[in-house]
Design an enzyme around this catalytic site. Sequence first.
Site, mmCIF file in Angstrom:
data_model
loop_
_atom_site.group_PDB
_atom_site.id
_atom_site.type_symbol
_atom_site.label_atom_id
_atom_site.label_comp_id
_atom_site.label_asym_id
_atom_site.label_seq_id
_atom_site.Cartn_x
_atom_site.Cartn_y
_atom_site.Cartn_z
ATOM 1 N N HIS A 124 41.452 40.070 37.351
ATOM 2 C CA HIS A 124 41.636 39.857 38.791
ATOM 3 C C HIS A 124 41.362 41.140 39.573
ATOM 4 O O HIS A 124 40.656 41.151 40.558
ATOM 5 C CB HIS A 124 43.082 39.391 39.026
ATOM 6 C CG HIS A 124 44.098 40.175 38.228
ATOM 7 N ND1 HIS A 124 44.077 40.221 36.844
ATOM 8 C CD2 HIS A 124 45.108 40.987 38.602
ATOM 9 C CE1 HIS A 124 45.044 41.015 36.422
ATOM 10 N NE2 HIS A 124 45.688 41.496 37.454
ATOM 11 N N ARG A 125 41.935 42.279 39.089
ATOM 12 C CA ARG A 125 41.776 43.544 39.818
ATOM 13 C C ARG A 125 40.330 44.033 39.728
ATOM 14 O O ARG A 125 39.793 44.574 40.689
ATOM 15 C CB ARG A 125 42.754 44.595 39.272
ATOM 16 C CG ARG A 125 42.907 45.797 40.206
ATOM 17 C CD ARG A 125 44.087 46.677 39.851
ATOM 18 N NE ARG A 125 45.332 45.982 40.015
ATOM 19 C CZ ARG A 125 46.055 45.491 39.015
ATOM 20 N NH1 ARG A 125 45.684 45.655 37.761
ATOM 21 N NH2 ARG A 125 47.173 44.833 39.266
ATOM 22 N N HIS A 162 49.445 52.687 36.315
ATOM 23 C CA HIS A 162 48.605 51.719 35.596
ATOM 24 C C HIS A 162 47.459 51.221 36.481
ATOM 25 O O HIS A 162 46.313 51.150 36.063
ATOM 26 C CB HIS A 162 49.432 50.508 35.150
ATOM 27 C CG HIS A 162 50.498 50.831 34.175
ATOM 28 N ND1 HIS A 162 50.237 51.108 32.856
ATOM 29 C CD2 HIS A 162 51.832 50.923 34.325
ATOM 30 C CE1 HIS A 162 51.363 51.357 32.237
ATOM 31 N NE2 HIS A 162 52.358 51.251 33.103
ATOM 32 N N LYS A 163 47.832 50.868 37.737
ATOM 33 C CA LYS A 163 46.806 50.372 38.661
ATOM 34 C C LYS A 163 45.784 51.461 38.971
ATOM 35 O O LYS A 163 44.584 51.201 39.039
ATOM 36 C CB LYS A 163 47.453 49.942 39.979
ATOM 37 C CG LYS A 163 48.243 48.676 39.900
ATOM 38 C CD LYS A 163 48.673 48.310 41.308
ATOM 39 C CE LYS A 163 49.452 47.028 41.353
ATOM 40 N NZ LYS A 163 49.833 46.692 42.733
ATOM 41 N N ASP A 187 47.568 44.008 46.341
ATOM 42 C CA ASP A 187 48.809 43.351 45.972
ATOM 43 C C ASP A 187 48.421 42.233 45.023
ATOM 44 O O ASP A 187 47.404 41.562 45.226
ATOM 45 C CB ASP A 187 49.557 42.816 47.193
ATOM 46 C CG ASP A 187 51.041 42.665 46.876
ATOM 47 O OD1 ASP A 187 51.616 43.571 46.247
ATOM 48 O OD2 ASP A 187 51.624 41.633 47.236
ATOM 49 N N THR A 188 49.196 42.086 43.972
ATOM 50 C CA THR A 188 48.844 41.148 42.918
ATOM 51 C C THR A 188 50.010 40.226 42.634
ATOM 52 O O THR A 188 51.164 40.651 42.677
ATOM 53 C CB THR A 188 48.477 41.934 41.635
ATOM 54 O OG1 THR A 188 47.302 42.697 41.891
ATOM 55 C CG2 THR A 188 48.211 41.007 40.461
ATOM 56 N N GLY A 236 53.195 44.986 33.094
ATOM 57 C CA GLY A 236 53.652 43.771 33.771
ATOM 58 C C GLY A 236 53.657 42.556 32.839
ATOM 59 O O GLY A 236 54.192 42.600 31.729
ATOM 60 N N LYS A 275 40.024 44.091 29.534
ATOM 61 C CA LYS A 275 40.758 43.730 30.758
ATOM 62 C C LYS A 275 40.036 44.259 32.003
ATOM 63 O O LYS A 275 39.864 43.543 32.987
ATOM 64 C CB LYS A 275 42.199 44.259 30.699
ATOM 65 C CG LYS A 275 43.005 43.824 31.913
ATOM 66 C CD LYS A 275 44.429 44.341 31.960
ATOM 67 C CE LYS A 275 45.081 43.949 33.287
ATOM 68 N NZ LYS A 275 46.316 44.644 33.593
HETATM 69 P P1 IMP Z 1 52.284 44.507 42.768
HETATM 70 O O1 IMP Z 1 50.858 44.263 43.098
HETATM 71 O O2 IMP Z 1 52.530 45.930 42.369
HETATM 72 O O3 IMP Z 1 53.237 44.028 43.820
HETATM 73 O O4 IMP Z 1 52.565 43.690 41.436
HETATM 74 C C1 IMP Z 1 53.416 42.596 41.379
HETATM 75 C C2 IMP Z 1 53.858 42.333 39.974
HETATM 76 O O5 IMP Z 1 52.783 41.815 39.230
HETATM 77 C C3 IMP Z 1 54.425 43.518 39.199
HETATM 78 O O6 IMP Z 1 55.543 43.077 38.482
HETATM 79 C C4 IMP Z 1 53.363 43.889 38.252
HETATM 80 O O7 IMP Z 1 53.873 44.343 37.039
HETATM 81 C C5 IMP Z 1 52.637 42.582 38.048
HETATM 82 N N1 IMP Z 1 51.229 42.858 37.871
HETATM 83 C C6 IMP Z 1 50.377 43.372 38.795
HETATM 84 N N2 IMP Z 1 49.155 43.516 38.237
HETATM 85 C C7 IMP Z 1 49.273 43.082 36.947
HETATM 86 C C8 IMP Z 1 48.359 43.026 35.870
HETATM 87 O O8 IMP Z 1 47.180 43.410 35.957
HETATM 88 N N3 IMP Z 1 48.839 42.532 34.714
HETATM 89 C C9 IMP Z 1 50.125 42.108 34.564
HETATM 90 N N4 IMP Z 1 51.020 42.169 35.522
HETATM 91 C C10 IMP Z 1 50.586 42.657 36.723
#
Ligand code: IMP
Length: 193
Positions: free
Chosen positions: A177-178, A12-13, A69-70, A150, A172
């Site tokens: 944010h991304r 997805h990312k 990282d999000t 997510g 989106k």
């Molecule tokens: P990470 O950056 O992969 O560690 O993401 C951490 C968590 O945040 C995961 O559970 C992702 O599903 C969620 N997440 C990251 N980016 C998004 C987004 O753009 N939308 C919704 N959930 C996100």
Amino acid sequence: MKQIVFATNNRHKLDEIRKISEGKLEILSLSDINCLTVIPETGTTLEENALIKVLFVKDNFGYDCFADDTGLEVKSLGGAPGVYSARYAGEDCNAEDNIRKLLSDLAGIDDRSAAFRTVIALLMGDKQYFFEGVIPGKIIDEKRGENGFGYDPVFIPDGYEQTFAELGEDIKNNISHRAIATNKLIRFLLDMQ
Ligand code: IMP
């Protein structure tokens, strides 16, 4: 076109960032460089986790690269789940479990304000750079929409009436944010050329 490794195998990312940077950068994934390891995210901040991923790739594969990282930061939960967003409901949980826990933690709470925050770490040679993107919004009390991933089905960005999962990828990818963090990264990389 400039090539750069994005230290992720999250489909997805990868899709999101490839669309955001289309025509400007060629993005290679971890599997494109034959890195099949799941890099452990043991940091206590988004910055630390993003850095762990880029240092792993540089140390083991030699590539300059970036990683994100999000976290979803919910005000009335003191910023939780934050850096622990992926494992909010436990080690082996999925997005469904995380959303269920989030909605249960927020049951009866009026202040639903929240923000997604992305930190991108870029490693070029021995230099580290960070780029941040934040989008404020609110958490609704049931899932809506089929797109995204997510926490998207329960997050409505400020200024909109629909969740990220209802708004779909075009909107989106323009406001997220991304997208904000990635656009800062792209500007930086293109300015360097
Ligand atoms: P990470 O950056 O992969 O560690 O993401 C951490 C968590 O945040 C995961 O559970 C992702 O599903 C969620 N997440 C990251 N980016 C998004 C987004 O753009 N939308 C919704 N959930 C996100």
